[in-house]
Write a protein that holds these residues in place. Structure first.
Motif, mmCIF file in Angstrom:
data_model
loop_
_atom_site.group_PDB
_atom_site.id
_atom_site.type_symbol
_atom_site.label_atom_id
_atom_site.label_comp_id
_atom_site.label_asym_id
_atom_site.label_seq_id
_atom_site.Cartn_x
_atom_site.Cartn_y
_atom_site.Cartn_z
ATOM 1 N N LEU A 39 0.817 -1.221 0.000
ATOM 2 C CA LEU A 39 0.000 0.000 0.000
ATOM 3 C C LEU A 39 0.848 1.267 0.000
ATOM 4 O O LEU A 39 0.552 2.226 -0.721
ATOM 5 C CB LEU A 39 -0.934 0.021 1.215
ATOM 6 C CG LEU A 39 -2.130 -0.929 1.216
ATOM 7 C CD1 LEU A 39 -2.978 -0.702 2.458
ATOM 8 C CD2 LEU A 39 -2.983 -0.725 -0.032
ATOM 9 N N TRP A 46 -0.162 6.833 -5.224
ATOM 10 C CA TRP A 46 -1.578 7.175 -5.080
ATOM 11 C C TRP A 46 -2.266 6.303 -4.044
ATOM 12 O O TRP A 46 -3.163 6.770 -3.320
ATOM 13 C CB TRP A 46 -2.293 7.088 -6.436
ATOM 14 C CG TRP A 46 -2.445 5.696 -7.002
ATOM 15 C CD1 TRP A 46 -1.584 5.058 -7.833
ATOM 16 C CD2 TRP A 46 -3.539 4.792 -6.798
ATOM 17 N NE1 TRP A 46 -2.053 3.803 -8.147
ATOM 18 C CE2 TRP A 46 -3.258 3.619 -7.538
ATOM 19 C CE3 TRP A 46 -4.715 4.861 -6.066
ATOM 20 C CZ2 TRP A 46 -4.118 2.522 -7.554
ATOM 21 C CZ3 TRP A 46 -5.591 3.779 -6.091
ATOM 22 C CH2 TRP A 46 -5.280 2.626 -6.831
ATOM 23 N N LEU A 47 -1.822 5.031 -3.919
ATOM 24 C CA LEU A 47 -2.380 4.162 -2.881
ATOM 25 C C LEU A 47 -1.937 4.619 -1.497
ATOM 26 O O LEU A 47 -2.715 4.590 -0.534
ATOM 27 C CB LEU A 47 -1.932 2.716 -3.110
ATOM 28 C CG LEU A 47 -2.832 1.816 -3.947
ATOM 29 C CD1 LEU A 47 -2.220 0.427 -4.065
ATOM 30 C CD2 LEU A 47 -4.235 1.734 -3.364
ATOM 31 N N ARG A 48 -0.675 5.038 -1.393
ATOM 32 C CA ARG A 48 -0.164 5.532 -0.109
ATOM 33 C C ARG A 48 -0.937 6.769 0.332
ATOM 34 O O ARG A 48 -1.307 6.902 1.503
ATOM 35 C CB ARG A 48 1.320 5.861 -0.225
ATOM 36 C CG ARG A 48 1.911 6.422 1.077
ATOM 37 C CD ARG A 48 3.395 6.704 0.951
ATOM 38 N NE ARG A 48 3.652 7.694 -0.077
ATOM 39 C CZ ARG A 48 4.579 7.555 -1.020
ATOM 40 N NH1 ARG A 48 5.329 6.485 -1.081
ATOM 41 N NH2 ARG A 48 4.760 8.508 -1.934
ATOM 42 N N ILE A 99 -3.995 7.673 -0.372
ATOM 43 C CA ILE A 99 -5.357 7.331 0.067
ATOM 44 C C ILE A 99 -5.322 6.548 1.378
ATOM 45 O O ILE A 99 -6.017 6.898 2.344
ATOM 46 C CB ILE A 99 -6.078 6.506 -1.024
ATOM 47 C CG1 ILE A 99 -6.289 7.354 -2.281
ATOM 48 C CG2 ILE A 99 -7.413 5.978 -0.494
ATOM 49 C CD1 ILE A 99 -6.821 6.577 -3.466
ATOM 50 N N SER A 100 -4.525 5.486 1.420
ATOM 51 C CA SER A 100 -4.522 4.606 2.597
ATOM 52 C C SER A 100 -3.980 5.323 3.834
ATOM 53 O O SER A 100 -4.509 5.169 4.935
ATOM 54 C CB SER A 100 -3.712 3.338 2.323
ATOM 55 O OG SER A 100 -2.389 3.644 1.925
#
Length: 339
Positions: free
Chosen positions: A288, A293-295, A297-298
């Protein structure tokens, strides 16, 4: 002695670490509160450091938790923790370290230049607690405790892993962020009674990073490999005490994650549930947080959940009472444990 393959920076870092460990071990933390700012203080840089910590709250929480396990492996620190009798059960650890967490959040949130702010009030409280623990240790024959050495090694808890294990933990921290983080903790260390010559954050970012790497490899790793006799009890109490705040932790899991960061072999995880928790952490940091972009959001989601949990535990600690018992509401101070 310097190793044959050490470069000049590493040799300088070894020399400085030797000075901190040997010259600082007999010098107690400064008990008088400083009332002025050092000439090197940069308010803009300090505020940038504050913003980074708040923006990365979940990551900071996990690294601090691992850092606490590391510092508890130091015999002189573990001695004081045992003596104060405030961390030997999950309930006591919850109360003690939740207070520590709230104090650190005040340091990252409020105006340090205002001596009436929550930031300076928290610094004053923590500084006073360190002085009390030092006097208590002396009274009960433990010798010099809460020394400049102890404080310097404890300083690592809050910033060391961020600097030297960015890749392993997928921490998003630019060179400019590093400079701000170092300045923030040089300043906080100054106000908490660490003399500048013993302050881990004194120097350039490269010098501080090299020093922190040696603290991890030459100090913490050997102690973690052969921890003091009370370490297991205190470590378990610490992790169990934090479960009402963040439930995806367990002492087996956190010890293994800590071992990995120190280059030590893992212990076998027997419980399937703990194995699942371990893989959850690996998924977060190895997947993640590795994709921008995942970092984004998460990490935002984890920060929100953690802030809600902190608010809930501050105002309605129902989950803590269910898991740890009604003793969390006790206001009486534990008596020192005398052996």
């Amino acid at each position: 002695m310097p190793k044959s393959d050490d470069n000049e920076q590493t040799i300088a870092a070894r020399k400085r670490l030797k000075f901190i460990l040997e010259d600082g071990r007999d010098i107690l933390v400064d008990r008088s509160r400083v009332k002025d700012f050092p000439e090197w203080f940069d308010e803009e840089l300090f505020k940038r450091g504050q913003k980074w910590y708040i923006d990365n709250l979940y990551t900071v929480f996990i690294t601090n938790l691992i850092g606490l396990l590391l510092v508890l492996s130091i015999p002189t620190v573990c001695d004081v923790v045992v003596l104060t009798n405030k961390s030997n059960t999950p309930c006591k650890a919850y109360k003690r370290y939740f207070d520590t967490l709230r104090h650190s959040l005040n340091w990252y949130t409020y105006d340090i230049k205002d001596f009436k702010s929550e930031s300076q009030k928290s610094i004053s409280i923590v500084h006073g607690l360190h002085g009390s623990s030092s006097r208590l240790a002396s009274k009960h024959g433990l010798g010099a405790r809460v020394t400049q050495t102890d404080m310097s090694l404890s300083q690592f808890v809050f910033m060391g892993l961020i600097l030297v294990r960015k890749k392993e933990l997928s921490i998003n921290c630019t060179d400019e962020d590093e400079i701000a983080i170092i300045h923030l903790w040089r300043t906080l260390g100054y106000f908490l009674g660490i003399q500048d010559r013993f302050n881990l954050c004194q120097g350039t970012s490269e010098e501080v990073r090299n020093l922190c790497q040696l603290v991890l490899s030459d100090v913490y790793a050997p102690y973690l490999k052969q921890p003091p006799r009370d370490f297991d009890v205190i470590a378990r109490s610490l992790i169990d005490g934090f479960k009402p705040i963040i439930p995806i932790i367990d002492v087996e899991v956190m010890i293994n994650l800590t071992n990995e960061l120190c280059g030590l072999p893992n212990k076998k995880i027997v419980s399937w549930y703990n194995l699942w928790l371990y893989n959850v952490h690996k998924f977060i940091h190895n997947f993640l947080f590795t994709i921008p972009w995942l970092r984004s959001i998460s990490l935002s989601v984890f920060n929100i959940l953690l802030k809600f949990s902190l608010w809930l535990n501050s105002n309605f600690p129902i989950i803590a009472a269910i898991q740890l018992g009604q003793e969390i509401y006790d206001t009486e101070e534990p008596k020192p444990l005398i052996r």
